[in-house]
Write a protein that holds these residues in place. Sequence first.
Motif, PDB file in Angstrom:
ATOM      1  N   SER A  18     -52.177 -17.962 -31.929  1.00  0.00           N
ATOM      2  CA  SER A  18     -51.298 -17.170 -32.799  1.00  0.00           C
ATOM      3  C   SER A  18     -52.080 -16.058 -33.475  1.00  0.00           C
ATOM      4  O   SER A  18     -51.650 -14.898 -33.505  1.00  0.00           O
ATOM      5  CB  SER A  18     -50.652 -18.061 -33.864  1.00  0.00           C
ATOM      6  N   ARG A  62     -44.652 -23.293 -34.001  1.00  0.00           N
ATOM      7  CA  ARG A  62     -45.874 -22.667 -33.487  1.00  0.00           C
ATOM      8  C   ARG A  62     -45.803 -22.567 -31.970  1.00  0.00           C
ATOM      9  O   ARG A  62     -45.090 -23.335 -31.326  1.00  0.00           O
ATOM     10  CB  ARG A  62     -47.109 -23.468 -33.915  1.00  0.00           C
ATOM     11  N   PRO A  63     -46.547 -21.635 -31.386  1.00  0.00           N
ATOM     12  CA  PRO A  63     -46.589 -21.549 -29.921  1.00  0.00           C
ATOM     13  C   PRO A  63     -47.161 -22.835 -29.311  1.00  0.00           C
ATOM     14  O   PRO A  63     -48.005 -23.502 -29.924  1.00  0.00           O
ATOM     15  CB  PRO A  63     -47.523 -20.363 -29.661  1.00  0.00           C
ATOM     16  N   LEU A  64     -46.713 -23.160 -28.125  1.00  0.00           N
ATOM     17  CA  LEU A  64     -47.208 -24.324 -27.369  1.00  0.00           C
ATOM     18  C   LEU A  64     -47.091 -25.622 -28.166  1.00  0.00           C
ATOM     19  O   LEU A  64     -47.894 -26.540 -27.994  1.00  0.00           O
ATOM     20  CB  LEU A  64     -48.680 -24.113 -26.951  1.00  0.00           C
ATOM     21  N   GLN A  65     -46.086 -25.709 -29.018  1.00  0.00           N
ATOM     22  CA  GLN A  65     -45.999 -26.849 -29.935  1.00  0.00           C
ATOM     23  C   GLN A  65     -45.966 -28.191 -29.212  1.00  0.00           C
ATOM     24  O   GLN A  65     -46.566 -29.165 -29.677  1.00  0.00           O
ATOM     25  CB  GLN A  65     -44.767 -26.712 -30.832  1.00  0.00           C
ATOM     26  N   THR A  78     -49.868 -28.611 -26.980  1.00  0.00           N
ATOM     27  CA  THR A  78     -51.245 -28.580 -27.455  1.00  0.00           C
ATOM     28  C   THR A  78     -51.302 -28.864 -28.952  1.00  0.00           C
ATOM     29  O   THR A  78     -50.278 -29.005 -29.621  1.00  0.00           O
ATOM     30  CB  THR A  78     -51.894 -27.220 -27.125  1.00  0.00           C
ATOM     31  N   SER A  97     -52.949 -23.835 -31.088  1.00  0.00           N
ATOM     32  CA  SER A  97     -51.811 -22.962 -31.413  1.00  0.00           C
ATOM     33  C   SER A  97     -52.205 -21.912 -32.445  1.00  0.00           C
ATOM     34  O   SER A  97     -51.866 -20.732 -32.315  1.00  0.00           O
ATOM     35  CB  SER A  97     -50.637 -23.784 -31.948  1.00  0.00           C
TER      36      SER A  97
END
Length: 404
Positions: free
Chosen positions: A191, A176-179, A182, A187
């Motif tokens: 997303s 996931r983004p920014l895993q 955050t 996330s």
Amino acid sequence: MSCIIIGASHAGVQAAINLRTQGYTDGITLISADKVLPYQRPPLSKAFLQNTLPEQRLWLRPETFYQQKDIDLRLSTRVVKIDRQEQQVVLDNQEQLSYSKLILATGASIRKLTISGSDLEGVHYLRDHQDTLGLREQLPDANNAVVIGGGYIGLEAAASLKKLGKNVTLLINSERPLQHLTSPVISDYLSQLQQTNGVDIQPLAPATEIIGEGNKVVAVAAANGQQYPADIVVAGIGVNPEQSLAEEAGLAVENGIKVNQYMQTSDANIFAIGDCVSFYHPMYKKQMRIESVQNATDQAKTAALAICGTLTPYSATPWFWSDQYDAKLQIAGISAGHDDIVVRKESEKSLAVFYFSGDNLIAVDAINQPKSFMITRKYLHDLPKVNKTKLADCSQDLNSIFTE
């Protein structure tokens, strides 16, 4: 003698300003490798990339400001050596400048792709003014964009390119983004926001090759076995602290230039501030390095005060922000090491995630919830204990929760 400041981004410029504000009357030389006036960096992946921010509004101060404050601003200039014994710096034109105090505000250098094809025309980064200009020049002829990296720069670049009408694929090497930065709640929100706006997010799909025809990019291959069409590629895969000058001068380094609570390095006459600095944060009781405008400007103030004879330990609460489409993410504190979260959701487009270590609140991520950000930031310095049940209840007054 004078104070020399190496680096003219947020930290360096603010240090020069604060020195004058504190009554420093000796010479100040501000050295910048850039060809243009010192500028803000956050808009490079947002408003400046979208061409909605005029260039003159990018400058931190107009040219006349430096003249009025008697700050010798040297553009297109690099320091190649620090001679601590002689208290001199050597410039790339071999000129030698003497200092009584030296401030290193060297920032961070971009991590570059090392995969095949990463040197093709059409591969871009977004660290400096010239990077964004180079990307903007190619945008009119580009329909397909691949963004590599699921951090803040990757997400912001994807949003900006989508708003400019491009077909955007975001390749990330995590689930996931920014895993690592955050919670899954934040996330997932970001997303969904990206996907709703038409960005194709590919998790667990690090880029493996940039494919070209001649010297120009045409596609990006990923670890999932797919190839994605690309007229342009934007890589946001992180930065490294720019500590080479300090290291060569024999200063202590530890994931950045190591400083004490007054921003002094292992040499009492040399200070370091901003993204290049490793420091002990008294709030979190650990060594850290923070990449943010707030940290840069606050550390600049601490260093300027120390140089002018007022020793004030650095203890500012970290805060950050990111803008994507209609979402404003505001962060206070450092959530690393949390073991519990509380979600306060006011609407489908407004939520805050509070991070706890045991019973102590250590950080908040707020999306379109400025009140939660501001109030939490106000009280966060003491890592307060707050009622988690009330915190999740939007009918409860947030200020009262912190003061009861």
